[in-house]
Design a protein around this motif. Structure first.
Motif, PDB file in Angstrom:
ATOM      1  N   GLU A   1       1.069  -0.845  -0.341  1.00 31.42           N
ATOM      2  CA  GLU A   1      -0.158   0.319  -0.116  1.00 31.42           C
ATOM      3  C   GLU A   1       1.440   1.063  -0.267  1.00 31.42           C
ATOM      4  O   GLU A   1       2.016   1.461   0.481  1.00 31.42           O
TER       5      GLU A   1
ATOM      6  N   ASP B   1       1.309  -7.915   4.127  1.00 35.64           N
ATOM      7  CA  ASP B   1       1.352  -9.272   3.745  1.00 35.64           C
ATOM      8  C   ASP B   1       2.873  -9.253   3.269  1.00 35.64           C
ATOM      9  O   ASP B   1       1.986  -9.133   1.546  1.00 35.64           O
TER      10      ASP B   1
ATOM     11  N   ARG C   1       3.787 -14.085   1.090  1.00 31.19           N
ATOM     12  CA  ARG C   1       1.881 -13.671   0.942  1.00 31.19           C
ATOM     13  C   ARG C   1       0.775 -14.500   1.223  1.00 31.19           C
ATOM     14  O   ARG C   1       0.619 -15.850   0.759  1.00 31.19           O
TER      15      ARG C   1
ATOM     16  N   ARG D   1      -5.921 -12.018   7.979  1.00 30.47           N
ATOM     17  CA  ARG D   1      -6.701 -11.388   8.379  1.00 30.47           C
ATOM     18  C   ARG D   1      -6.676 -12.007  10.026  1.00 30.47           C
ATOM     19  O   ARG D   1      -6.826 -12.046  11.338  1.00 30.47           O
TER      20      ARG D   1
ATOM     21  N   ASP E   1      -9.893  -1.722   6.281  1.00 30.10           N
ATOM     22  CA  ASP E   1      -8.761  -1.937   4.863  1.00 30.10           C
ATOM     23  C   ASP E   1      -7.417  -0.147   5.554  1.00 30.10           C
ATOM     24  O   ASP E   1      -7.729   0.091   5.946  1.00 30.10           O
TER      25      ASP E   1
ATOM     26  N   GLY F   1     -11.423 -12.221  -1.761  1.00 25.79           N
ATOM     27  CA  GLY F   1     -12.621 -12.505  -1.965  1.00 25.79           C
ATOM     28  C   GLY F   1     -13.673 -13.392  -1.191  1.00 25.79           C
ATOM     29  O   GLY F   1     -12.908 -14.763  -1.191  1.00 25.79           O
TER      30      GLY F   1
ATOM     31  N   GLU G   1     -14.666 -13.785   0.822  1.00 29.26           N
ATOM     32  CA  GLU G   1     -14.375 -14.363   2.666  1.00 29.26           C
ATOM     33  C   GLU G   1     -15.914 -13.096   3.105  1.00 29.26           C
ATOM     34  O   GLU G   1     -16.113 -13.718   4.802  1.00 29.26           O
TER      35      GLU G   1
HETATM   36  C1  UD2 Z   1     -13.172  -5.684  -0.642  1.00 28.40           C
HETATM   37  C2  UD2 Z   1     -13.052  -5.018   0.499  1.00 28.40           C
HETATM   38  C3  UD2 Z   1     -11.773  -5.864   1.234  1.00 28.40           C
HETATM   39  C4  UD2 Z   1     -12.311  -7.313   0.869  1.00 28.40           C
HETATM   40  C5  UD2 Z   1     -12.308  -7.779  -0.664  1.00 28.40           C
HETATM   41  C6  UD2 Z   1     -12.625  -8.672  -0.853  1.00 28.40           C
HETATM   42  C7  UD2 Z   1     -14.171  -2.845   1.570  1.00 28.40           C
HETATM   43  C8  UD2 Z   1     -14.362  -1.498   1.665  1.00 28.40           C
HETATM   44  N1  UD2 Z   1     -13.143  -3.762   0.798  1.00 28.40           N
HETATM   45  O1  UD2 Z   1     -11.868  -4.918  -1.577  1.00 28.40           O
HETATM   46  O2  UD2 Z   1     -11.669  -5.316   2.954  1.00 28.40           O
HETATM   47  O3  UD2 Z   1     -13.375  -7.686   2.079  1.00 28.40           O
HETATM   48  O4  UD2 Z   1     -13.534  -6.307  -0.997  1.00 28.40           O
HETATM   49  O5  UD2 Z   1     -12.129 -10.136  -0.479  1.00 28.40           O
HETATM   50  O6  UD2 Z   1     -15.782  -4.102   2.082  1.00 28.40           O
HETATM   51  N2  UD2 Z   1      -4.300  -7.116   0.977  1.00 28.40           N
HETATM   52  C9  UD2 Z   1      -3.838  -8.162   1.537  1.00 28.40           C
HETATM   53  N3  UD2 Z   1      -3.099  -9.239   0.936  1.00 28.40           N
HETATM   54  C10 UD2 Z   1      -3.601  -9.295  -0.556  1.00 28.40           C
HETATM   55  C11 UD2 Z   1      -5.108  -7.855  -1.104  1.00 28.40           C
HETATM   56  C12 UD2 Z   1      -4.656  -7.280  -0.094  1.00 28.40           C
HETATM   57  O7  UD2 Z   1      -3.077  -7.359   3.070  1.00 28.40           O
HETATM   58  O8  UD2 Z   1      -3.092  -9.891  -0.765  1.00 28.40           O
HETATM   59  C13 UD2 Z   1      -4.816  -5.870   1.933  1.00 28.40           C
HETATM   60  C14 UD2 Z   1      -5.339  -4.591   1.314  1.00 28.40           C
HETATM   61  O9  UD2 Z   1      -3.771  -4.123   1.768  1.00 28.40           O
HETATM   62  C15 UD2 Z   1      -6.453  -4.087   1.722  1.00 28.40           C
HETATM   63  C16 UD2 Z   1      -6.909  -5.273   1.865  1.00 28.40           C
HETATM   64  O10 UD2 Z   1      -6.212  -6.419   1.983  1.00 28.40           O
HETATM   65  O11 UD2 Z   1      -5.942  -3.355   2.892  1.00 28.40           O
HETATM   66  C17 UD2 Z   1      -7.899  -5.277   1.301  1.00 28.40           C
HETATM   67  O12 UD2 Z   1      -7.844  -5.616  -0.054  1.00 28.40           O
HETATM   68  P1  UD2 Z   1      -8.359  -4.180  -1.511  1.00 28.40           P
HETATM   69  O13 UD2 Z   1      -8.277  -2.728  -0.184  1.00 28.40           O
HETATM   70  O14 UD2 Z   1      -7.565  -4.527  -2.205  1.00 28.40           O
HETATM   71  O15 UD2 Z   1      -9.968  -4.714  -1.411  1.00 28.40           O
HETATM   72  P2  UD2 Z   1     -11.515  -3.957  -1.839  1.00 28.40           P
HETATM   73  O16 UD2 Z   1     -11.153  -2.744  -1.547  1.00 28.40           O
HETATM   74  O17 UD2 Z   1     -10.976  -3.641  -3.023  1.00 28.40           O
END
Ligand code: UD2
Ligand code: MN
Length: 586
Positions: free
Chosen positions: A147, A176, A206, A213, A230, A342, A344
């Protein structure tokens, strides 16, 4: 920078332990206890805390409201009060590059104070709620992968700035397996200012956000509640008390704040679209498992005395929620077989509802979330994960929780039928052992409004190969789609291009394609179809006949050229006799 606060973590931990030990002991002997456990879903550990319910006192400012405006980060500075901050054209390339890398305009974000004020989007009524001050304490968990710095740190700053210190036990950052330099020593140094309040743990590979979580839940040992955010959020004024009060009263309640939309270009904050006239929505899905929001139903409205009370939601979006730590562990955290990203959000939602908990959306607790912009290159899944982890996740979730409703998922995404989704026996056992309720119960009692917005797709009534009666030839699409014609081919019993299904709506389908014909040609073709297209077929098993209803003709084939077409019905013609046979070799 935020002033460091001295905190005695050990005493908070001891206090938590004391509270946990103060739970009334179960009276029955161990055997009876097990019996009780099985009868009462998860209620075996439920102790309703005897805390007073929140009260609304119009005209009397709530006890958790700030009496004075909160301090600005940089008075009059960029983005203060969530005013749009826009840079000149000379920054265009740098901005584009940052969007590609992080999904947000990091150039602008880096210029906005980490302690900026944001606009208060709450309904006015929210300011007059009074909450019991014995709220549970919380660990805030933020998982992140590659991030941007300022959006991540503004999340941390906003939590520290807007959470009463006595309830904030710790902030747990789970890295992660990022590989960006700014998330290495710089991050370690920066969080030292908070004297241990902010902790950082790093995954050795990863794990994906889902398992990260679950790891966070294990690392966060100080707070009574786990709050997930997030890594690109800003919590709003008085977000904590309304979010935690319902859990303080009943530990099997999981709460979700109202999620506002932070624009990843100019950092304005707006309510999300898609709710009712107050902006309230319930979490839902379509039958292919895409996340949806539907306006708050009148049935839920009728349950509330005041419009800013928490209300029930069938599902959560996923990223932002609060759950009592022990309750989350009783639910066994997330399914360990869910990978990367996705599904979860649905797993946890169904598990909570079907196994005796509740999921509430809390209108007075607002948290902004930055949505990724177009042009983000994304985070590809790591090599140790196979293809389409998200789709596999969906299959695991429907296989464990949807019962017969899973047919609707497969009707929407037939291509997932062949996915190897792994072992789910432990989850099924969990469901049984906890007497979790059926999906039918859930659909009728909780998610009753979802099919009103997303009608159930027709189920299959028959499926398999379509074999010429008493022959070794089957209808075969030869992989053709979108208007290609069908042929007969030697039956191979492997499914694939010879696998068809007939559904309740009289569509004869392969994947997302329907069999039909052109007006000027009797050949049978295969064409993409929507829910209400090409509802044209009836299968009469006893007559071995497929009738093409628009013309009342019959499915027919030529013996020599292996063509498949529609012709006038004639009982004498053996080429019009068929059987649909689902005894496949696999
Ligand atoms: C949504 C959710 C997200 C998650 C996802 C489905 C909201 C606002 N956001 O997509 O929390 O539930 O749907 O799974 O409800 N991250 C990792 N490792 C990875 C990929 C992502 O730690 O391999 C982190 C990322 O940095 C972020 C969080 O996980 O802090 C959620 O990822 P996102 O922001 O890309 O997901 P989002 O908001 O598109
Ligand atoms: Mn996100």
């Amino acid at each position: 920078q935020v002033e460091g606060v001295e905190v005695d973590l050990e005493s908070i931990r001891l206090k938590n332990d004391e509270k946990n030990r103060a739970a009334p002991p179960l009276k029955a002997d161990p055997v009876d206890q097990r019996d009780i456990m099985q009868k009462q879903y998860l209620t075996f550990k439920v102790q309703k805390h005897k805390y007073p319910d929140p009260v609304l006192k119009p005209g009397q400012l709530g006890n958790f409201e700030l009496k004075e405006p909160e301090p600005e980060g940089v008075p009059g500075g960029p983005g203060e009060g969530a005013k749009a901050y826009v840079l000149g054209p000379e920054y265009k390339d740098a901005i584009q590059a940052s969007i590609k890398e992080f999904g947000f305009n990091m150039v602008v974000s880096d210029m906005i104070s980490l302690d900026r004020t944001i606009s208060d989007l709450r309904h006015d009524e929210c300011k007059y709620w009074h909450y019991d001050e014995n709220l549970l304490t919380s660990s805030v968990i933020i998982v992140f992968h590659n991030e941007g710095w300022s959006t991540l740190m503004r999340t941390v700053h906003s939590v520290i700035k807007r959470t009463p210190r006595r309830y904030l036990a710790e902030i747990v950052l789970i890295d992660d397996f990022s590989n960006k330099a700014h998330l290495k020593e710089r991050l370690e140094d920066y969080i030292k200012q908070w004297n241990g309040l902010v902790k950082l743990f790093r995954n050795e590979r990863r794990e994906g956000l889902i398992q990260a979580r679950s790891i966070g839940a294990k690392k966060a040992t100080v707070g009574q509640v786990l709050i997930y955010l997030d890594a690109h959020c800003e919590v709003g004024p008085n977000w904590y008390a309304p979010l935690i009060a319902p859990i303080t009263n009943d530990r099997t309640v999981c709460t979700v704040p109202l999620i506002d939309y932070i624009d990843g270009n100019d950092y304005t904050v707006e309510p999300q679209q898609g709710g009712d006239e107050d902006g309230f929505a319930r979490g839902a899905w379509d039958w292919s498992m895409l996340w949806k929001r539907v306006p708050l139903s009148s049935k839920e409205k009728a349950k509330r005395k005041h419009k800013t009370e928490a209300y029930r939601s069938p599902a959560m979006a996923g990223g932002l929620f609060a759950i009592e730590r022990d309750f989350f562990f009783e639910l066994k955290l997330y399914d360990p077989g869910l990978q990367i990203w996705g599904g979860e959000n649905f797993e946890i939602s169904y598990k909570i509802w079907q196994c005796g908990g509740q999921l509430l959306f809390v209108p007075c607790s607002r948290v902004g979330h930055i949505y990724r912009l177009q042009g983000w290159q994304g985070n590809p899944p790591p090599a140790h994960v196979g293809s389409s982890p998200t789709l596999k996740n969906y299959v695991r979730v429907v296989e464990v929780w949807w019962d017969d409703y899973k047919d609707y998922f497969y009707a929407s995404r037939p291509e997932t039928k062949a996915l190897a989704y792994g072992d789910i026996s432990e989850l099924k056992t969990f469901r049984e052992e906890h007497n979790c309720k059926s999906f039918k119960w859930f659909m009728e009692e909780i998610a009753y409004d979802v099919p009103l917005h997303y009608p159930l797709p027709p189920r299959n009534v028959d499926w398999g190969e379509v074999r010429g009666f008493e022959t070794n030839y089957c209808i075969d699409s030869m992989g053709r789609t979108n208007g290609g014609h069908l042929e007969m081919g030697p039956c191979h019993r492997m499914g694939g291009n010879q696998l068809f299904r007939l559904n309740e709506a009289n569509q004869l389908m392969q994947y997302d394609q329907c069999l039909t014909r052109r007006a000027d040609d009797s050949k049978v073709i295969i064409a993409h179809c929507k829910l209400d297209e090409y509802k044209e077929w009836k299968y009469f098993k006893d007559l071995h006949r497929f009738t093409y209803m628009p013309t009342s003709q019959c499915l027919d084939r030529s013996e020599v050229l292996h063509q498949v077409f529609i012709a006038d019905c004639a009982t004498s013609k053996s080429t019009q006799k068929w059987e649909m046979n689902n005894i496949l070799a696999v």
